[in-house]
Design an enzyme around this catalytic site. Structure first.
Site, PDB file in Angstrom:
ATOM      1  N   GLU A   1      40.896 -69.400-154.846  1.00  0.00           N
ATOM      2  CA  GLU A   1      41.497 -69.814-153.581  1.00  0.00           C
ATOM      3  C   GLU A   1      41.046 -68.802-152.546  1.00  0.00           C
ATOM      4  O   GLU A   1      41.369 -67.623-152.656  1.00  0.00           O
ATOM      5  CB  GLU A   1      43.027 -69.849-153.676  1.00  0.00           C
ATOM      6  CG  GLU A   1      43.558 -71.029-154.457  1.00  0.00           C
ATOM      7  CD  GLU A   1      43.162 -72.384-153.887  1.00  0.00           C
ATOM      8  OE1 GLU A   1      42.808 -72.469-152.692  1.00  0.00           O
ATOM      9  OE2 GLU A   1      43.176 -73.352-154.660  1.00  0.00           O
TER      10      GLU A   1
ATOM     11  N   LYS B   1      46.234 -58.229-161.978  1.00  0.00           N
ATOM     12  CA  LYS B   1      45.799 -57.142-161.090  1.00  0.00           C
ATOM     13  C   LYS B   1      46.156 -57.501-159.646  1.00  0.00           C
ATOM     14  O   LYS B   1      45.537 -58.372-159.028  1.00  0.00           O
ATOM     15  CB  LYS B   1      44.287 -56.907-161.192  1.00  0.00           C
ATOM     16  CG  LYS B   1      43.857 -55.677-160.397  1.00  0.00           C
ATOM     17  CD  LYS B   1      42.580 -55.921-159.630  1.00  0.00           C
ATOM     18  CE  LYS B   1      42.530 -55.690-158.167  1.00  0.00           C
ATOM     19  NZ  LYS B   1      43.396 -54.833-157.456  1.00  0.00           N
TER      20      LYS B   1
ATOM     21  N   GLY C   1      41.745 -64.619-152.559  1.00  0.00           N
ATOM     22  CA  GLY C   1      41.279 -63.512-151.718  1.00  0.00           C
ATOM     23  C   GLY C   1      40.141 -63.976-150.835  1.00  0.00           C
ATOM     24  O   GLY C   1      40.103 -65.139-150.413  1.00  0.00           O
ATOM     25  N   SER C   2      39.200 -63.075-150.589  1.00  0.00           N
ATOM     26  CA  SER C   2      38.130 -63.395-149.643  1.00  0.00           C
ATOM     27  C   SER C   2      37.031 -64.241-150.295  1.00  0.00           C
ATOM     28  O   SER C   2      36.873 -64.247-151.522  1.00  0.00           O
ATOM     29  CB  SER C   2      37.514 -62.097-149.122  1.00  0.00           C
ATOM     30  OG  SER C   2      36.917 -61.407-150.193  1.00  0.00           O
TER      31      SER C   2
ATOM     32  N   CYS D   1      46.042 -67.816-145.334  1.00  0.00           N
ATOM     33  CA  CYS D   1      44.811 -68.597-145.463  1.00  0.00           C
ATOM     34  C   CYS D   1      45.004 -69.983-144.832  1.00  0.00           C
ATOM     35  O   CYS D   1      44.038 -70.663-144.538  1.00  0.00           O
ATOM     36  CB  CYS D   1      44.375 -68.697-146.914  1.00  0.00           C
ATOM     37  SG  CYS D   1      45.699 -69.149-148.012  1.00  0.00           S
TER      38      CYS D   1
ATOM     39  N   GLU E   1      36.664 -66.744-140.771  1.00  0.00           N
ATOM     40  CA  GLU E   1      38.095 -66.464-140.938  1.00  0.00           C
ATOM     41  C   GLU E   1      38.410 -65.088-140.340  1.00  0.00           C
ATOM     42  O   GLU E   1      37.764 -64.098-140.647  1.00  0.00           O
ATOM     43  CB  GLU E   1      38.468 -66.454-142.425  1.00  0.00           C
ATOM     44  CG  GLU E   1      39.963 -66.261-142.627  1.00  0.00           C
ATOM     45  CD  GLU E   1      40.394 -66.380-144.072  1.00  0.00           C
ATOM     46  OE1 GLU E   1      39.807 -65.702-144.920  1.00  0.00           O
ATOM     47  OE2 GLU E   1      41.335 -67.155-144.341  1.00  0.00           O
TER      48      GLU E   1
HETATM   49  P1  NDP Z   1      39.457 -59.211-151.392  1.00  0.00           P
HETATM   50  O1  NDP Z   1      38.876 -60.502-151.757  1.00  0.00           O
HETATM   51  O2  NDP Z   1      38.582 -58.024-151.405  1.00  0.00           O
HETATM   52  O3  NDP Z   1      40.687 -58.857-152.385  1.00  0.00           O
HETATM   53  C1  NDP Z   1      41.457 -59.796-153.098  1.00  0.00           C
HETATM   54  C2  NDP Z   1      41.749 -59.259-154.494  1.00  0.00           C
HETATM   55  O4  NDP Z   1      40.527 -59.106-155.221  1.00  0.00           O
HETATM   56  C3  NDP Z   1      42.383 -57.867-154.502  1.00  0.00           C
HETATM   57  O5  NDP Z   1      43.252 -57.729-155.590  1.00  0.00           O
HETATM   58  C4  NDP Z   1      41.176 -56.974-154.684  1.00  0.00           C
HETATM   59  O6  NDP Z   1      41.489 -55.687-155.173  1.00  0.00           O
HETATM   60  C5  NDP Z   1      40.373 -57.767-155.686  1.00  0.00           C
HETATM   61  N1  NDP Z   1      38.966 -57.441-155.731  1.00  0.00           N
HETATM   62  C6  NDP Z   1      38.198 -56.873-154.764  1.00  0.00           C
HETATM   63  N2  NDP Z   1      36.926 -56.739-155.186  1.00  0.00           N
HETATM   64  C7  NDP Z   1      36.883 -57.241-156.448  1.00  0.00           C
HETATM   65  C8  NDP Z   1      35.852 -57.379-157.409  1.00  0.00           C
HETATM   66  N3  NDP Z   1      34.602 -57.007-157.156  1.00  0.00           N
HETATM   67  N4  NDP Z   1      36.155 -57.937-158.603  1.00  0.00           N
HETATM   68  C9  NDP Z   1      37.404 -58.342-158.871  1.00  0.00           C
HETATM   69  N5  NDP Z   1      38.426 -58.202-158.006  1.00  0.00           N
HETATM   70  C10 NDP Z   1      38.174 -57.678-156.799  1.00  0.00           C
HETATM   71  O7  NDP Z   1      40.166 -59.362-150.026  1.00  0.00           O
HETATM   72  P2  NDP Z   1      40.767 -58.205-149.080  1.00  0.00           P
HETATM   73  O8  NDP Z   1      42.131 -57.922-149.500  1.00  0.00           O
HETATM   74  O9  NDP Z   1      39.830 -57.035-149.034  1.00  0.00           O
HETATM   75  O10 NDP Z   1      40.763 -58.937-147.678  1.00  0.00           O
HETATM   76  C11 NDP Z   1      39.543 -59.144-147.003  1.00  0.00           C
HETATM   77  C12 NDP Z   1      39.543 -60.475-146.285  1.00  0.00           C
HETATM   78  O11 NDP Z   1      39.776 -61.519-147.233  1.00  0.00           O
HETATM   79  C13 NDP Z   1      40.658 -60.660-145.268  1.00  0.00           C
HETATM   80  O12 NDP Z   1      40.328 -60.115-144.041  1.00  0.00           O
HETATM   81  C14 NDP Z   1      40.772 -62.168-145.233  1.00  0.00           C
HETATM   82  O13 NDP Z   1      39.785 -62.695-144.385  1.00  0.00           O
HETATM   83  C15 NDP Z   1      40.479 -62.586-146.653  1.00  0.00           C
HETATM   84  N6  NDP Z   1      41.700 -62.827-147.426  1.00  0.00           N
HETATM   85  C16 NDP Z   1      42.019 -64.098-147.727  1.00  0.00           C
HETATM   86  C17 NDP Z   1      43.177 -64.381-148.413  1.00  0.00           C
HETATM   87  C18 NDP Z   1      43.567 -65.762-148.745  1.00  0.00           C
HETATM   88  O14 NDP Z   1      44.730 -66.022-149.041  1.00  0.00           O
HETATM   89  N7  NDP Z   1      42.651 -66.702-148.763  1.00  0.00           N
HETATM   90  C19 NDP Z   1      44.117 -63.337-148.807  1.00  0.00           C
HETATM   91  C20 NDP Z   1      43.684 -62.005-148.464  1.00  0.00           C
HETATM   92  C21 NDP Z   1      42.514 -61.793-147.810  1.00  0.00           C
HETATM   93  P3  NDP Z   1      41.757 -54.476-154.145  1.00  0.00           P
HETATM   94  O15 NDP Z   1      42.961 -54.817-153.383  1.00  0.00           O
HETATM   95  O16 NDP Z   1      41.948 -53.333-155.051  1.00  0.00           O
HETATM   96  O17 NDP Z   1      40.528 -54.384-153.286  1.00  0.00           O
END
Ligand code: NDP
Length: 476
Positions: free
Chosen positions: A245, A170, A223-224, A279, A378
């Protein structure tokens, strides 16, 4: 063909999402499929059904397929890199570089597929043989962010397949085109139907269905922190394997004895390349008191000379922020910094360009302290702060004073301080006279505390997550 890829077939989503170019919001890349819970379950069931025969497919076949995928990615790096930059907003050289890296990752794991080894030894009981082998874990759910839309999926998908697992992938909703292009290449490699599935759609619907499914044996997520923690709780309840991560608040120490140009270039690259949306970005610049003013002056000069424009325009050095939501968040953090008493030395404002995009001037706060929110949370944008340190010991203490621990850098010509920092930094990755961002694919990637959870990604370390050990005792 804006569809999800489930059980070897391209299927329409239950709704569609417009994919806009952040450099030019009048440029719509397409309307992409958004799948629902039922389609996600179809993908999970397909992955589960084929799981048994895929694990028996043999290492040679898996290696050949991964190698083919890697070659195809590399041969199309310009086309894929252009699409990636158009969709995510990083400049073309970075887009192509990311695609190249993805190609190399598939080739690396093609080799790992045939190199996987076990151990055979004597038991402590005379006459009994012991064997320790690594086996696939089954269905792996892969959930990825938008900031590296090809490389991060690659470094999860390639080891998952190499070690005999099946995948439900996903991608982030913001980057469906990159995910789909990668999937097309994987689909054309000859993998049996169901081994690899792409389900596009929201985190709440598709992501949560994957995380909660009892048929998904492991989740690899980037992700976050907030979403990562949510996934951790849910997977803990059902005892699924998980690898997270998450963010960083990476320090770059610049000691008084540093080479000034090296230090400034490390800061420029680490804090502002990829629009700071990494990140591993250097968001805290911890600078010695003697070099402080010279460093800040030269850094501002370099920041103000950076060409911020459309990601695909020749000469652009920094592209736009990824979307309106992230842009608002960046502006909000700029306000937070000002209200906390940090001095804005440059940047801080929206930039107007020929096209309507999310252009933010590279921003530097000076006269900050480590307790400020801008130095603890962050920010994920082209924003960095300078913290003055009176000596190496103070710089080290400040560098380690964070809830995160992904990457940490030091610029110095002192072997003594570089060696001490390597041993005493609390981050998972340490850089000496290099930017905090920019890592290799053949060695472990990951951090500590809020930055990561579970086994490391990439390199040989990946087998720890994507395989399970089995210990067999034989009394012949
Ligand atoms: P998220 O953690 O929301 O998204 C990362 C992934 O998780 C996306 O594919 C997202 O889908 C999915 N996701 C969101 N909610 C759920 C859930 N409840 N269960 C399972 N999967 C889920 O990060 P964002 O993209 O919204 O970014 C927000 C913040 O995160 C940024 O401002 C940054 O601070 C941080 N971030 C950190 C990263 C890193 O590499 N460490 C990378 C990106 C963001 P969908 O896109 O459909 O919401």
């Amino acid at each position: 063909m804006n569809k999800s890829y489930i059980d070897g077939a391209w299927v329409e989503g239950s709704s569609a999402v417009a994919d806009l170019n952040p450099s030019d919001t009048s440029d719509c890349i397409g309307d992409f499929a958004s799948s629902n819970k039922a389609q996600t379950n179809d993908a999970i069931n397909a992955a589960q059904k084929i799981s048994g025969s895929w694990r028996e497919s043999g290492i040679h076949q898996r290696a050949e397929m991964l190698d083919r995928i890697g070659s195809e990615i590399l041969s199309r790096k310009e086309e894929l890199g252009t699409l990636l930059s158009r969709e995510e907003g990083k400049v073309l050289a970075e887009g192509i570089g990311e695609v190249e890296r993805a190609g190399h990752i598939f080739k690396f794991f093609a080799g790992e597929a045939v190199r996987i080894a076990g151990v055979s030894m004597d038991s402590v009981r005379p006459g009994v043989d012991v064997e320790v082998v690594r086996e696939p874990i089954g269905v792996v759910g892969i959930i990825t962010p938008w900031n590296f839309p090809i490389a991060i999926p690659a470094w999860k998908i390639a080891p998952a397949l190499a070690f005999g697992n099946t995948v439900v992938f996903k991608p982030a909703t913001l980057v469906p085109a990159s995910a789909q292009s990668l999937t097309q290449i994987i689909a054309e490699s000859g993998l049996p139907a169901g081994v690899f599935n792409l389900v596009m759609g929201s985190g709440q619907e598709v992501g949560e269905t994957i995380v909660n499914s009892p048929l998904v044996n492991a989740i690899s997520f980037t992700g976050s922190v907030a979403t990562g923690r949510e996934i951790l709780v849910k997977t803990a309840e059902r005892q699924a394997r998980v690898q997270l991560e998450m963010g960083g608040k990476n320090p770059l120490i610049v000691l008084d004895d540093a080479d000034l140009e090296t230090a400034v270039e490390c800061a420029i690259n680490g804090a502002f390349y990829s629009t700071g949306q990494r990140c591993t970005a250097s968001s805290r610049l911890i600078v010695g008191a003697d070099i402080h003013d010279r460093f800040v002056e030269r850094l501002i000069e370099r920041m103000e000379s950076l060409i911020v424009d459309h990601a695909l325009k020749p000469g652009t050095q920094m592209g736009p922020v990824v979307d309106d939501r992230q842009f608002e968040e960046d502006l909000n953090y700029i306000e937070v910094g000002c209200s906390e008493g940090a001095e804005m030395a440059t940047g801080g404002a929206r930039l107007e360009r020929d096209t309507d995009g999310y252009y933010l001037a590279p921003t530097l706060f000076i006269e900050t302290n480590n307790a400020m929110r801008i130095n603890q949370e962050e920010m994920f944008g082209p924003i960095a702060s300078v913290i003055r340190a009176h000596d190496y010991e103070e710089a080290l203490t400040v560098a380690n004073d964070t809830d995160f621990g992904l990457s940490a850098g030091i610029c110095t010509t002192s072997l003594k301080h570089a060696s001490h920092f390597k041993r005493n930094s609390s981050a998972g990755m340490v850089m000496v006279n290099l930017p905090t961002a920019g890592v290799d694919y053949h060695v472990p990637f990951g951090g500590r505390r809020n930055s990561s959870f579970g086994p490391r990604e990439q390199g040989q370390a990946a087998e720890q997550f994507y395989t399970a050990t089995k210990t067999t005792y034989v009394n012949p």
